[in-house]
Design a protein around this motif. Structure first.
Motif, mmCIF file in Angstrom:
data_model
loop_
_atom_site.group_PDB
_atom_site.id
_atom_site.type_symbol
_atom_site.label_atom_id
_atom_site.label_comp_id
_atom_site.label_asym_id
_atom_site.label_seq_id
_atom_site.Cartn_x
_atom_site.Cartn_y
_atom_site.Cartn_z
ATOM 1 N N GLY A 44 0.780 -1.227 0.000
ATOM 2 C CA GLY A 44 0.000 0.000 0.000
ATOM 3 C C GLY A 44 0.814 1.280 0.000
ATOM 4 O O GLY A 44 0.267 2.353 0.182
ATOM 5 N N SER A 45 2.113 1.202 -0.223
ATOM 6 C CA SER A 45 2.957 2.394 -0.141
ATOM 7 C C SER A 45 2.740 3.369 -1.281
ATOM 8 O O SER A 45 2.844 4.571 -1.090
ATOM 9 C CB SER A 45 4.429 1.989 -0.112
ATOM 10 N N PHE A 46 2.494 2.895 -2.485
ATOM 11 C CA PHE A 46 2.406 3.774 -3.645
ATOM 12 C C PHE A 46 0.976 3.957 -4.129
ATOM 13 O O PHE A 46 0.744 4.292 -5.282
ATOM 14 C CB PHE A 46 3.278 3.240 -4.777
ATOM 15 N N ASN A 47 0.002 3.772 -3.269
ATOM 16 C CA ASN A 47 -1.389 3.986 -3.658
ATOM 17 C C ASN A 47 -1.650 5.480 -3.800
ATOM 18 O O ASN A 47 -1.212 6.279 -2.990
ATOM 19 C CB ASN A 47 -2.346 3.407 -2.608
ATOM 20 N N THR A 48 -2.369 5.844 -4.855
ATOM 21 C CA THR A 48 -2.728 7.245 -5.058
ATOM 22 C C THR A 48 -4.214 7.343 -5.347
ATOM 23 O O THR A 48 -4.850 6.370 -5.720
ATOM 24 C CB THR A 48 -1.958 7.852 -6.243
ATOM 25 N N THR B 180 -6.591 0.937 2.027
ATOM 26 C CA THR B 180 -5.751 -0.251 2.002
ATOM 27 C C THR B 180 -5.843 -0.920 3.357
ATOM 28 O O THR B 180 -5.595 -0.296 4.385
ATOM 29 C CB THR B 180 -4.287 0.121 1.710
ATOM 30 N N ASN B 181 -6.179 -2.178 3.345
ATOM 31 C CA ASN B 181 -6.271 -2.948 4.589
ATOM 32 C C ASN B 181 -5.171 -3.996 4.598
ATOM 33 O O ASN B 181 -5.237 -4.983 3.860
ATOM 34 C CB ASN B 181 -7.646 -3.620 4.705
ATOM 35 N N ASN B 182 -4.155 -3.791 5.415
ATOM 36 C CA ASN B 182 -3.029 -4.709 5.514
ATOM 37 C C ASN B 182 -2.970 -5.261 6.926
ATOM 38 O O ASN B 182 -2.604 -4.553 7.866
ATOM 39 C CB ASN B 182 -1.725 -3.978 5.209
#
Length: 71
Positions: free
Chosen positions: A40-44, A50-52
């Protein structure tokens, strides 16, 4: 092939940027980078979700050099 270039304004060029005006046979920027990022680091976007439950990033790099560059 010859070309005619009109007005040109360059505001800034990064330390490893390349600007070419006219003919060129070979252009190669001289920089390399490695990025480690978890899930989920590069989600825009506007409404990203984001569920991690568990996220781990392997940053182990046993080799000495990944991408050799020279100036």
């Amino acid at each position: 092939m010859p070309s005619i270039v009109g007005n040109l304004k360059i505001n800034s060029i990064g330390s490893s940027g390349v600007v070419n005006i006219g003919d060129s046979m070979y252009i190669s920027p001289s920089s390399s980078a490695k990025t480690f990022a978890g899930a989920g680091s590069f989600n825009t976007g506007d409404f990203g979700q984001t569920n991690n439950t568990l996220s781990a990033t392997n940053t182990s790099d046993p080799d000495i050099s990944d991408q050799n560059t020279s100036k």
